[in-house]
Enzyme design. Structure first.
Site, PDB file in Angstrom:
ATOM      1  N   ASP A 131       0.793  -1.230   0.000  1.00 20.94           N
ATOM      2  CA  ASP A 131       0.000   0.000   0.000  1.00 20.94           C
ATOM      3  C   ASP A 131       0.822   1.275   0.000  1.00 20.94           C
ATOM      4  OD1 ASP A 131      -2.600  -0.564   0.044  1.00 20.94           O
ATOM      5  OD2 ASP A 131      -3.009   0.030   2.096  1.00 20.94           O
ATOM      6  N   CYS A 191     -23.479  -6.440  -3.087  1.00 19.56           N
ATOM      7  CA  CYS A 191     -22.606  -5.338  -2.657  1.00 19.56           C
ATOM      8  C   CYS A 191     -23.126  -3.991  -3.173  1.00 19.56           C
ATOM      9  CB  CYS A 191     -21.167  -5.570  -3.103  1.00 19.56           C
ATOM     10  SG  CYS A 191     -20.949  -5.769  -4.889  1.00 19.56           S
ATOM     11  N   CYS A 211     -17.273   6.893  -0.990  1.00 19.39           N
ATOM     12  CA  CYS A 211     -17.111   5.713  -0.134  1.00 19.39           C
ATOM     13  C   CYS A 211     -16.941   6.137   1.329  1.00 19.39           C
ATOM     14  CB  CYS A 211     -15.890   4.935  -0.622  1.00 19.39           C
ATOM     15  SG  CYS A 211     -15.511   3.479   0.344  1.00 19.39           S
ATOM     16  N   CYS A 238     -15.209   0.991   6.364  1.00 16.72           N
ATOM     17  CA  CYS A 238     -16.529   0.386   6.163  1.00 16.72           C
ATOM     18  C   CYS A 238     -16.340  -0.998   5.568  1.00 16.72           C
ATOM     19  CB  CYS A 238     -17.367   1.251   5.215  1.00 16.72           C
ATOM     20  SG  CYS A 238     -18.973   0.535   4.825  1.00 16.72           S
ATOM     21  N   CYS A 241     -19.746  -3.775   1.936  1.00 18.70           N
ATOM     22  CA  CYS A 241     -19.730  -4.525   0.667  1.00 18.70           C
ATOM     23  C   CYS A 241     -19.025  -5.870   0.803  1.00 18.70           C
ATOM     24  CB  CYS A 241     -19.128  -3.690  -0.461  1.00 18.70           C
ATOM     25  SG  CYS A 241     -17.378  -3.323  -0.263  1.00 18.70           S
ATOM     26  N   CYS A 245     -21.099  -9.951   0.928  1.00 18.60           N
ATOM     27  CA  CYS A 245     -20.646 -10.795  -0.192  1.00 18.60           C
ATOM     28  C   CYS A 245     -20.771 -12.274   0.174  1.00 18.60           C
ATOM     29  CB  CYS A 245     -19.190 -10.469  -0.525  1.00 18.60           C
ATOM     30  SG  CYS A 245     -18.511 -11.546  -1.809  1.00 18.60           S
TER      31      CYS A 245
END
Length: 310
Positions: A131, A191, A211, A238, A241, A245
């Site tokens: 990341d 989602c 988002c 969050c 989604c 799933c």
């Protein structure tokens, strides 16, 4: 067994020993399919205030421009799905932030893997990424056969769902390359239907600027008032989604002690969060990714959640 096969097997075996869920390998080259997609996403301002997404466009799409002489991208998954969850009557934080900041945990594992490669294979140059640089993690993981990119733009796998981190080692040796897997989202739109802010604008496209994770972590200004009442009690990140799933019914708890949460985090109620002091914040989130938002940021998010719809 040829040398390439032997090296590839050595790396995958060691990755497993270090605790990674899975390891897949791709040829380091220009991401042809992702280029127009990324360009369109940026042109539509779906990155909001995340201006860093506009930087290093070429390097983001071509690892050979990022790491000189690179030949292979080794993608790795590390599970973070927790055994225990927060108190149901609580403001929520994303499961990935329950324990120690993943950057530290994964960087150490990647360094160990690179050292192992250098000891076992010889002079290998490489760089580790978590990341922290312009690398399209999910695209590389999908290319390496570790899963497919779902309608919520997360990497999904049939075996373990999507609650894991993705990291890479980009190295200057040729290895055996894996093939991509197929998409198993089918006609499911759970989602898309469940996203509290309608951030998934169409299958496989997430407007980052809508988002909840963006609003509660990345955005440094006030959260736009039109989103009042839509946050479903999320104060940091969050998981909606992912929680809805169907593939995540196969998620299994991680076995990384560093990802275990402070017990206090699990038991706190909304009232506790509303009254949290900076000392308690620093204690609970001592080495956590939640520190990214700072105490003031978390308090701002909680204040926003307490407001009624306009």
């Amino acid at each position: 067994m040829n040398l390439k096969t032997r090296h590839t097997q050595l790396i995958k075996t060691e990755a497993k020993r270090l605790g990674f869920l899975s390891c897949g390998i791709s040829k380091a080259q220009f991401l042809e399919e992702e280029a127009p997609r990324l360009e369109k996403w940026l042109n539509n301002n779906m990155h909001g205030e995340m201006h860093y997404m506009e930087n290093h466009f070429d390097k983001r799409l071509d690892p050979t421009k990022l790491v000189e002489g690179s030949k292979s991208v080794i993608s790795l998954l590390l599970n973070y799905y927790p055994e225990e969850k927060q108190n149901v009557n609580s403001f929520k934080i994303s499961k990935y932030a329950y324990g120690t900041d993943y950057h530290f945990v994964i960087k150490d594992k990647l360094k160990s893997l690179l050292n192992f490669i250098q000891e076992e294979i010889g002079e290998v140059d490489g760089r580790a990424f978590v990341d922290s640089a312009p690398v399209l993690d999910k695209a590389w993981a999908a290319k390496s056969g570790l899963g497919w990119i779902g309608k919520n733009s997360n990497l999904l796998t049939q075996q373990v769902g999507s609650f894991y981190f993705i990291a890479e080692l980009i190295v200057d040796i040729d290895l055996e390359y894996d093939l991509p897997t197929t998409d198993h989202c089918g006609t499911c739109t759970k989602c898309i239907d469940a996203c509290p802010t309608q951030a998934i604008t169409e299958p496989y496209v997430v407007d980052g600027s809508k988002c909840i994770s963006y609003f509660t972590i990345e955005l440094k200004e006030n959260i736009p008032s039109e989103f009042k009442g839509q946050f479903d009690d999320w104060m940091f990140g969050c998981d909606v989604c992912q929680d809805v799933c169907p593939w995540n019914r196969f998620s299994k708890p991680h076995n990384e002690p560093l990802f275990n949460p402070n017990p206090e985090l699990l038991s706190m109620s909304k009232k506790d969060w509303e009254e949290i002091t900076e000392d308690v914040f620093m204690k609970i989130f001592k080495n956590s990714a939640v520190k990214r938002t700072k105490f003031s940021g978390l308090i701002g998010n909680i204040d926003f959640l307490k407001q009624e719809k306009p």
